[in-house]
Design a protein around this motif. Structure first.
Motif, short mmCIF file in Angstrom:
data_model
loop_
_atom_site.label_atom_id
_atom_site.label_comp_id
_atom_site.label_asym_id
_atom_site.label_seq_id
_atom_site.Cartn_x
_atom_site.Cartn_y
_atom_site.Cartn_z
N TRP A 1 -1.42 31.94 33.28
CA TRP A 1 -1.88 33.13 32.88
C TRP A 1 -2.92 33.17 31.57
N ILE A 2 -2.83 32.59 30.72
CA ILE A 2 -3.40 32.19 29.38
C ILE A 2 -4.73 31.94 29.84
N THR B 1 9.42 44.74 35.79
CA THR B 1 9.29 43.65 37.01
C THR B 1 10.21 44.30 38.11
N ASP B 2 10.45 43.65 39.21
CA ASP B 2 11.05 44.09 40.44
C ASP B 2 12.69 44.21 40.29
N GLN C 1 4.04 40.85 29.72
CA GLN C 1 4.50 40.98 28.24
C GLN C 1 6.02 41.23 28.27
N HIS C 2 6.56 42.02 29.12
CA HIS C 2 7.85 42.22 29.55
C HIS C 2 8.81 41.04 29.60
N ASN D 1 -2.61 40.93 41.13
CA ASN D 1 -1.74 41.90 41.29
C ASN D 1 -0.63 41.73 40.23
N ILE D 2 -0.71 40.89 39.31
CA ILE D 2 0.29 40.86 38.25
C ILE D 2 -0.28 41.46 37.11
N HIS D 3 0.18 42.26 36.36
CA HIS D 3 -0.08 43.28 35.16
C HIS D 3 0.29 42.46 33.71
N THR D 4 -0.80 42.92 32.80
CA THR D 4 -0.40 42.48 31.63
C THR D 4 0.83 42.99 30.97
#
Length: 213
Positions: free
Chosen positions: A157-158, A86-87, A121-122, A114-117
Motif C-alpha cells: 500500500w505504501i 472493514t467487513d 488506517q483502521h 477499492n481499498i480506502h485509506t
C-alpha cells in the motif's frame, strides 16, 4: 432507495444474491459470492462453538420515507453516517480478528482502487493493538482464495502511495499470503489459515529473540 455516502455521493450497490438457510457444498457453490461463503462459514463457526465472527452492520441515516399504505413505509433516501471500516470482526480463541473481504475477476492482480485509506488506517490501529487484521482475497476466475496479513499488505500500500504499482500481482499474493484450501464443511475454513499465520509469526518472533541473545 437512494443511499449516499457522507460526502453526498450516491452509493450503487451490486445486486444482492439470495441467501440460503442450508449449506450447499456442491460444485455449484462456486457461483456464490465471497460474502455468501464467508457468512455461511461464520454461521458454521458459531454453531460449532469455534468463533464468534459477524459481518459489521453499516449505520444508515434515513432522510426520506414514503408511505404507500398506512401500514407500510418505504425508505426512499438515506446516507451512510460514517465511512465503513472493514467487513468482518469478532473473537476466536480469545483473540480479536478483523478483516476485509475482496473479490476480483482479474486473473493476474488485485487492484487497490477499492481499498480506502480509512480502512487501511483502521486495520493498522487493530494491528498496533495486537489484534489480527487481514484481507481475504478471492480471485474468482481462478477460484483461489488467499489470506493476506495486514503487515504484508501495508508495504504494498505504501508503494502505491509513493507512486508505485496500483495493484498486488498474483505472484506477490502467492508470496505474501497464505492460500486457503477449500473443503466441504465449511467450504471456506479461513481460520485454519489464520492459525497457520499466527504460528508462523510466533516462530519468527522466537528466531528474532534468539538472534538478539
Amino acid at each position: 432507495m437512494a443511499i449516499r455516502y457522507p460526502n453526498g455521493k450516491k452509493y450503487n450497490p451490486s445486486v444482492p444474491t439470495q441467501k440460503k438457510k442450508t449449506y450447499d457444498y456442491s460444485f455449484s457453490n462456486r457461483g456464490k459470492s465471497l460474502e455468501d461463503e464467508l457468512n455461511e462459514t461464520n454461521e458454521y463457526y458459531l454453531a460449532h462453538g469455534l468463533a464468534v465472527i459477524h459481518k459489521k452492520p453499516v449505520p444508515i441515516q434515513v432522510v426520506n420515507v414514503r408511505y404507500p399504505a398506512r401500514s407500510a413505509a418505504v425508505i426512499t433516501e438515506a446516507y451512510f453516517r460514517t465511512p465503513s471500516t472493514t467487513d468482518y470482526n469478532g473473537v476466536w480463541k480469545g483473540q480479536y480478528v478483523d478483516f476485509e473481504a475482496k473479490e476480483t475477476k482479474n486473473k493476474t492482480s488485485l487492484p487497490l482502487q477499492n481499498i480506502h485509506t480509512h480502512q487501511v488506517q483502521h486495520m493498522k490501529q487493530v494491528n498496533d493493538q495486537a489484534g489480527h487484521a487481514f484481507f481475504i482475497v478471492h480471485f474468482s476466475a481462478l477460484d483461489r482464495y488467499f489470506l493476506l496479513p495486514f503487515e504484508q499488505f501495508h508495504p504494498l500500500w505504501i508503494r502505491m502511495e509513493n507512486g508505485g504499482r496500483k495493484s498486488i500481482t498474483l505472484e506477490e499474493m502467492e508470496e505474501c499470503s497464505i492460500e486457503i484450501v477449500t473443503g466441504i464443511q465449511p467450504r471456506l475454513d479461513y481460520l485454519q489459515a489464520v492459525e497457520f499465520w499466527i504460528q508462523r509469526k510466533d516462530i519468527d518472533k522466537d528466531i528474532e529473540r534468539q538472534e538478539r541473545e
